[in-house]
Design a protein around this motif. Structure first.
Motif, PDB file in Angstrom:
ATOM      1  N   TYR A   6       2.495   9.911   3.299  1.00  0.00           N
ATOM      2  CA  TYR A   6       1.544   9.110   3.910  1.00  0.00           C
ATOM      3  C   TYR A   6       1.327   9.935   5.158  1.00  0.00           C
ATOM      4  O   TYR A   6       0.211   9.919   5.543  1.00  0.00           O
ATOM      5  N   ARG A  53      -1.842  16.183   2.360  1.00  0.00           N
ATOM      6  CA  ARG A  53      -2.034  15.255   1.040  1.00  0.00           C
ATOM      7  C   ARG A  53      -1.471  15.682  -0.085  1.00  0.00           C
ATOM      8  O   ARG A  53      -1.777  15.514  -1.329  1.00  0.00           O
ATOM      9  N   TYR A  70     -10.862   1.522 -11.985  1.00  0.00           N
ATOM     10  CA  TYR A  70     -10.134   1.916 -10.663  1.00  0.00           C
ATOM     11  C   TYR A  70      -9.195   3.137 -11.345  1.00  0.00           C
ATOM     12  O   TYR A  70      -8.369   2.863 -12.251  1.00  0.00           O
ATOM     13  N   PRO A  71      -9.483   4.169 -10.792  1.00  0.00           N
ATOM     14  CA  PRO A  71      -8.650   5.397 -11.361  1.00  0.00           C
ATOM     15  C   PRO A  71      -7.169   5.114 -11.494  1.00  0.00           C
ATOM     16  O   PRO A  71      -6.366   4.691 -10.217  1.00  0.00           O
ATOM     17  N   ILE A  72      -6.416   5.275 -12.390  1.00  0.00           N
ATOM     18  CA  ILE A  72      -5.171   4.914 -12.723  1.00  0.00           C
ATOM     19  C   ILE A  72      -4.006   6.377 -12.191  1.00  0.00           C
ATOM     20  O   ILE A  72      -2.727   6.272 -11.838  1.00  0.00           O
ATOM     21  N   VAL A 104      -0.696   0.956  -8.901  1.00  0.00           N
ATOM     22  CA  VAL A 104      -2.040   1.012  -9.014  1.00  0.00           C
ATOM     23  C   VAL A 104      -2.492   0.133  -9.973  1.00  0.00           C
ATOM     24  O   VAL A 104      -1.734   0.054 -11.012  1.00  0.00           O
ATOM     25  N   ARG A 143      -8.408   6.871   2.538  1.00  0.00           N
ATOM     26  CA  ARG A 143      -8.475   8.197   2.994  1.00  0.00           C
ATOM     27  C   ARG A 143      -8.208   9.696   2.287  1.00  0.00           C
ATOM     28  O   ARG A 143      -7.370  10.184   2.637  1.00  0.00           O
ATOM     29  N   GLU A 162      -9.262   3.015   4.218  1.00  0.00           N
ATOM     30  CA  GLU A 162      -8.059   2.934   4.146  1.00  0.00           C
ATOM     31  C   GLU A 162      -7.121   3.952   3.434  1.00  0.00           C
ATOM     32  O   GLU A 162      -6.043   4.246   3.809  1.00  0.00           O
ATOM     33  N   SER A 187      -3.098   7.864  -9.861  1.00  0.00           N
ATOM     34  CA  SER A 187      -2.871   7.819  -8.490  1.00  0.00           C
ATOM     35  C   SER A 187      -1.586   7.158  -8.154  1.00  0.00           C
ATOM     36  O   SER A 187      -1.174   6.349  -8.842  1.00  0.00           O
ATOM     37  N   ALA A 188      -0.942   7.743  -7.391  1.00  0.00           N
ATOM     38  CA  ALA A 188       0.578   7.120  -7.081  1.00  0.00           C
ATOM     39  C   ALA A 188       0.676   7.007  -5.611  1.00  0.00           C
ATOM     40  O   ALA A 188       0.047   7.434  -4.869  1.00  0.00           O
ATOM     41  N   ALA A 189       1.550   5.923  -5.462  1.00  0.00           N
ATOM     42  CA  ALA A 189       1.934   5.464  -4.016  1.00  0.00           C
ATOM     43  C   ALA A 189       2.215   6.684  -3.169  1.00  0.00           C
ATOM     44  O   ALA A 189       3.007   7.446  -3.693  1.00  0.00           O
ATOM     45  N   PRO A 190       1.938   6.676  -1.941  1.00  0.00           N
ATOM     46  CA  PRO A 190       1.517   5.834  -1.093  1.00  0.00           C
ATOM     47  C   PRO A 190      -0.048   5.763  -1.387  1.00  0.00           C
ATOM     48  O   PRO A 190      -0.695   6.779  -1.493  1.00  0.00           O
ATOM     49  N   PHE A 191      -0.738   4.565  -1.428  1.00  0.00           N
ATOM     50  CA  PHE A 191      -2.160   4.618  -1.352  1.00  0.00           C
ATOM     51  C   PHE A 191      -3.141   4.459  -0.195  1.00  0.00           C
ATOM     52  O   PHE A 191      -4.152   4.396  -0.262  1.00  0.00           O
ATOM     53  N   ILE A 192      -2.101   4.435   0.973  1.00  0.00           N
ATOM     54  CA  ILE A 192      -2.909   4.662   2.435  1.00  0.00           C
ATOM     55  C   ILE A 192      -2.229   5.780   2.811  1.00  0.00           C
ATOM     56  O   ILE A 192      -1.568   6.401   2.531  1.00  0.00           O
ATOM     57  N   HIS A 193      -3.214   6.452   3.903  1.00  0.00           N
ATOM     58  CA  HIS A 193      -2.798   7.713   4.757  1.00  0.00           C
ATOM     59  C   HIS A 193      -2.992   7.551   6.136  1.00  0.00           C
ATOM     60  O   HIS A 193      -3.925   6.741   6.595  1.00  0.00           O
ATOM     61  N   VAL A 194      -1.990   8.344   7.075  1.00  0.00           N
ATOM     62  CA  VAL A 194      -2.195   8.283   8.315  1.00  0.00           C
ATOM     63  C   VAL A 194      -3.814   8.799   8.625  1.00  0.00           C
ATOM     64  O   VAL A 194      -4.312   8.259   9.892  1.00  0.00           O
ATOM     65  N   GLY A 195      -4.324   9.613   7.810  1.00  0.00           N
ATOM     66  CA  GLY A 195      -5.684   9.938   8.196  1.00  0.00           C
ATOM     67  C   GLY A 195      -5.995  11.390   8.401  1.00  0.00           C
ATOM     68  O   GLY A 195      -7.146  12.118   8.438  1.00  0.00           O
ATOM     69  N   ALA A 230       0.771  -1.344   0.061  1.00  0.00           N
ATOM     70  CA  ALA A 230       0.010   0.032  -0.021  1.00  0.00           C
ATOM     71  C   ALA A 230       0.890   1.296  -0.180  1.00  0.00           C
ATOM     72  O   ALA A 230       0.325   2.363  -0.295  1.00  0.00           O
ATOM     73  N   LEU A 231       2.156   1.190   0.550  1.00  0.00           N
ATOM     74  CA  LEU A 231       2.772   2.424   0.455  1.00  0.00           C
ATOM     75  C   LEU A 231       3.813   2.425  -0.695  1.00  0.00           C
ATOM     76  O   LEU A 231       4.105   3.778  -1.171  1.00  0.00           O
TER      77      LEU A 231
END
Lengths: 436, 363
Positions: free
Chosen positions: A412, A417, B6-8, A334, A358, A356, B10-18, A329-330
């Protein structure tokens, strides 16, 4: 067993438990049509050696690796070559792929392996066996035989580091291989020792896997030095060779001139299969996980199986996935659709929910500095991004862009963002003489 | 194979601390709300009107600037936070055009003329406060209201403890300001007497100390003062929550309060007396806690590395003390921080944020 310190600055504590699996790795269904990309490595695509209509055996050569960082590609299933088509791989790369329609009988699957007495083999014979079976290092796509030949220039390898750490801190595949296929991994390790003749061997584990580490500490094969196990704190990106090097250096078990070779346990098991069973690289242990997947599992899938089939085998989607991601994920890439085939470098497929990912709108930098705190290389992503915005790529290099590993820790953590890692990847691709 | 579900892009990272910038702004704004609620009980509901006017003006200005810049940032919450901090520094009886114009100035001139959030070098809220104090000097220093709990009636105008003290002593410094105030007839609430008695009996008494009357009133905001700054204890509580949730960094507010309190203790006393100042009175009688907790925690206008932040806070605390001790205004905290804002690039250069830049500096 010693605990190492891997981060002097930076690093992230990634929230979330390791993926809980209800069962051991199991075999995935065979694909009716295996789509085998001719480029499953870092270098140029392999040259196709079959034509539509040809009948191929399990493990027969489909493409011949040509040039640097290119590896042979074999048929994962017996059958008929339907056609050679263009496929899109994760991250938007396109390449030719051989489509093999499954038919006929398997020559290996389900039959007891015929073992080659490898202990009488010479060093170069083992390397050739590894090359001919098309083994590729998953972390960077370099063919293993090519990575091994780097030590043929008279400066021998002093240290083998078996690393169970992965770019996705929650991926248990490597640790599972170490505990479930202990004999094979150890024999693969012995083969590698025959090739590299290292003075010492280390195994590096996450703190959470201390019990597995303990089981491997002091293990000695009939060939090579005893394995010394270490654990590192659970911090992202703990898997980067640079971080492991730094941790070993700080513990004074290596020096700055030590020539070391990093290898994953799953690749050691493949080395065993390639040399002792003469089996080409035909399948991968793939973790299928993510919040959207019904029952996460580790599937042993044939190369060329579509990721959609793997998701289906895991019970399908529990929630609507927002992103399908390959290899973490990091740091992963995609997937534009679910037809993307499994390749030799696929470690995991993730279906991530909106909860996830977000995602939020990108906002201006507020100079909060969390990216600086997160960067494991001690860089200043804030400043790099400012220079990027002005197009000053030369200045970015002066600020240490070359040391960036694109681990994504900064992006991250960034509350605004800002796609920092993506910006840096773009800047790295610019030719060095360009200033704007 | 051509489906693109699924949208392409977009780049890593794919998760976020929020965490997001807007959640930080809204969180800080929420931390200010108890102070406003408390204030509306002390001074009456008009304080909410002042806050509303300030917020409306700020949001309208932000929206207008958005239309001009074609960049939509109303949702990031920064305008709301600036408006609340600005309103918190207004006297309860202030004329409504003052918060309106000051908030517009803060958003349009201080923030958007530099490119919006992230581009400004001055804290918008503090610049707005400074703007108001310069343009409406008398209103900003005279719109004070006596709390109902002290006077028993609504809207009785009064002067702040600092102003009252200056009048009572003719500007001379005293070591026991509360004693002087008491003798000058400054009111103390009945609750203060009871609370002080309780604390002396059960907390300070056993420790061999005694708390004089009046401090409980100061800490709880039972005194004339600006809307959001009177309840110092609520602001400190808010800061503890914000810091423990890692929504703001602790270095600057902590070092600022420490420097301010320490200097007040050293030099705040009468005449040439050393170590005779009243640090508690100094902290709780003006607006410095509000400035320290909310304005010094603004990442845009503060340095990044820890030593630079600590130095920044200490500088702001020292200047705020100097302005109060020797300056013309009873409370010059806003100016103190604005001056330190100007020094941020220097501090960032002297104490670079990243380990790599530090290495290069030392080389």
């Amino acid at each position: 067993m010693k605990r190492l310190r891997n981060f002097r600055t930076g690093g992230l504590l990634i929230a979330g438990e390791p993926v809980r699996l209800t069962e051991q790795a199991r075999n995935a269904y065979l694909p009716a049509i295996a789509v085998v990309p001719l480029r499953q490595h870092a270098g140029a695509p392999a040259r196709c050696v079959v034509r539509p209509g040809d009948r191929v055996e399990e493990g027969q050569l489909l493409g011949r690796g040509e040039g640097r960082a290119s590896a042979d590609v074999h048929s994962p299933v017996p059958g008929l070559v339907r056609r050679v088509s263009r496929v899109r791989l994760a991250g938007g790369v396109e390449c030719d792929a051989v489509e093999v329609a499954l038919s006929g009988s398997f020559s290996r699957l389900g039959k007891p392996p015929r073992l080659t007495p490898w202990r009488s083999m010479q060093r170069h014979e083992i390397v050739r066996a590894i090359r001919d079976r098309g083994l590729v290092r998953a972390s960077d796509g370099i063919p293993l035989a090519e990575a091994l030949s780097a030590f043929e220039d008279g400066s021998p390898c002093e240290l083998i580091v078996v690393t169970a750490l992965t770019g996705e801190p929650r991926n248990p595949v490597e640790v599972q291989v170490l505990s479930e296929r202990r004999e094979n991994v150890l024999e693969g390790f012995e083969m590698l020792c025959r090739v590299l003749a290292p003075l010492s061997a280390f195994a590096v584990f996450d703190d959470a896997d201390a019990s597995v580490a303990l089981a491997w500490d002091g293990v000695k094969g009939s060939e090579g030095p005893p394995i010394q196990a270490f654990t590192v704190p659970r911090m992202f990106p703990q898997h980067l060779p640079g971080r492991i090097d730094a941790a070993l250096l700080e513990a004074r078990v290596t020096t700055s001139t030590t020539r070391s070779f990093f290898i994953a346990p799953s690749l050691l098991a493949e080395v065993y299969e390639a040399v002792a069973e003469e089996k080409p690289s035909l399948e991968r242990c793939v973790l299928v996980a993510g919040g959207a997947v019904k029952t996460p599992a580790i599937l042993k899938a044939r190369i060329g199986t579509s990721i959609g089939a793997l998701f289906e085998e895991c019970g399908g989607f529990r929630h609507t996935p927002q992103r399908i991601v390959l290899d973490g994920a990091l740091e992963g890439r995609v997937c534009p659709d679910l037809d993307i085939p499994i390749t030799k470098t696929t470690a995991m497929v993730l279906a991530l929910t909106a909860e996830e990912t977000r995602t939020r709108p990108e906002r201006a930098c507020v100079r909060c500095g969390v990216c600086v705190q997160a960067c494991p290389e001690g860089l200043d992503p804030m400043r790099l991004h400012k220079l990027y915005g002005k197009g000053l790529f030369q200045d970015m290099r002066a600020e240490g862009l070359g040391e960036c590993t694109l681990c994504g820790a900064c992006a991250y953590a960034c509350p605004s963002r800002i796609p920092l890692a993506q910006c840096f990847a773009t800047a790295m691709k610019r030719p060095p003489e360009e200033t704007r | 194979m051509t489906r693109n579900r699924y949208p392409i892009v977009s780049a890593a990272p794919f998760i976020h601390v929020g965490r997001s910038t807007s959640s930080l702004c809204f969180g800080a704004a929420a931390a200010l709300l108890p102070a406003f609620a408390w204030s509306s009980w002390i001074f009456g509901p008009r304080v909410l009107l002042v806050a509303m006017v300030s917020i409306a003006a700020a949001l309208l200005s932000e929206g207008g600037a958005n239309l001009l810049a074609r960049r939509y940032t109303l949702g990031d919450g920064s305008a709301l936070l600036s408006a609340l901090i600005l309103a918190a520094a207004m006297p309860p009886g202030v004329a409504l055009h003052i918060p309106a114009l000051s908030a517009s100035f803060a958003i349009l001139v201080v923030k958007w003329s530099f490119g919006g959030l992230g581009g400004n070098w001055m804290n918008p809220a503090l610049a707005g406060i400074a703007f108001a104090q310069v343009n409406w000097h008398d209103e900003m220093l005279g719109g004070w209201v006596m709390p109902r709990i002290l006077s028993g009636v609504d809207g009785l105008s009064a002067s702040t403890p600092l102003g009252y003290l200056a009048d009572a002593t003719g500007g001379a410094r005293v070591s026991l300001p509360l004693e002087v105030l008491k003798q000058a007839g400054y009111p103390v609430s009945a609750f203060d007497g009871r609370a002080t008695g309780f604390l002396n009996d059960h907390v300070f008494g056993p420790l061999g100390a005694e708390l004089p009357g009046g401090y409980v009133d100061l800490a709880l905001g039972f005194r004339p003062g600006a809307i959001g700054e009177v309840a110092g204890i609520l602001l400190l509580f808010a800061s503890v929550i914000l810091i423990s949730r890692k929504m703001i960094r602790w270095e600057a507010p902590f070092s600022a309060l420490l420097a301010f309190g320490f200097l007040a203790r050293l030099f705040g006393g009468a005449g040439g007396d050393f170590m005779s100042g009243d640090a508690l009175f100094a902290l709780f009688s003006g607006g410095f806690i509000l400035t320290a907790v909310f304005a010094l925690a603004d990442p845009v206008t503060t340095p990044v590395s820890r030593p630079a932040l600590a130095l920044f806070g200490a500088g702001a605390g020292a200047l705020a003390f100097a302005f109060r001790r020797w300056g013309a205004l009873p409370d010059g905290s806003a100016y103190a921080v604005l001056i330190m804002n100007a020094l941020v690039p220097l501090l960032d250069k002297a104490f670079p944020p990243s380990g790599r830049a530090r290495k290069r500096r030392d080389a």
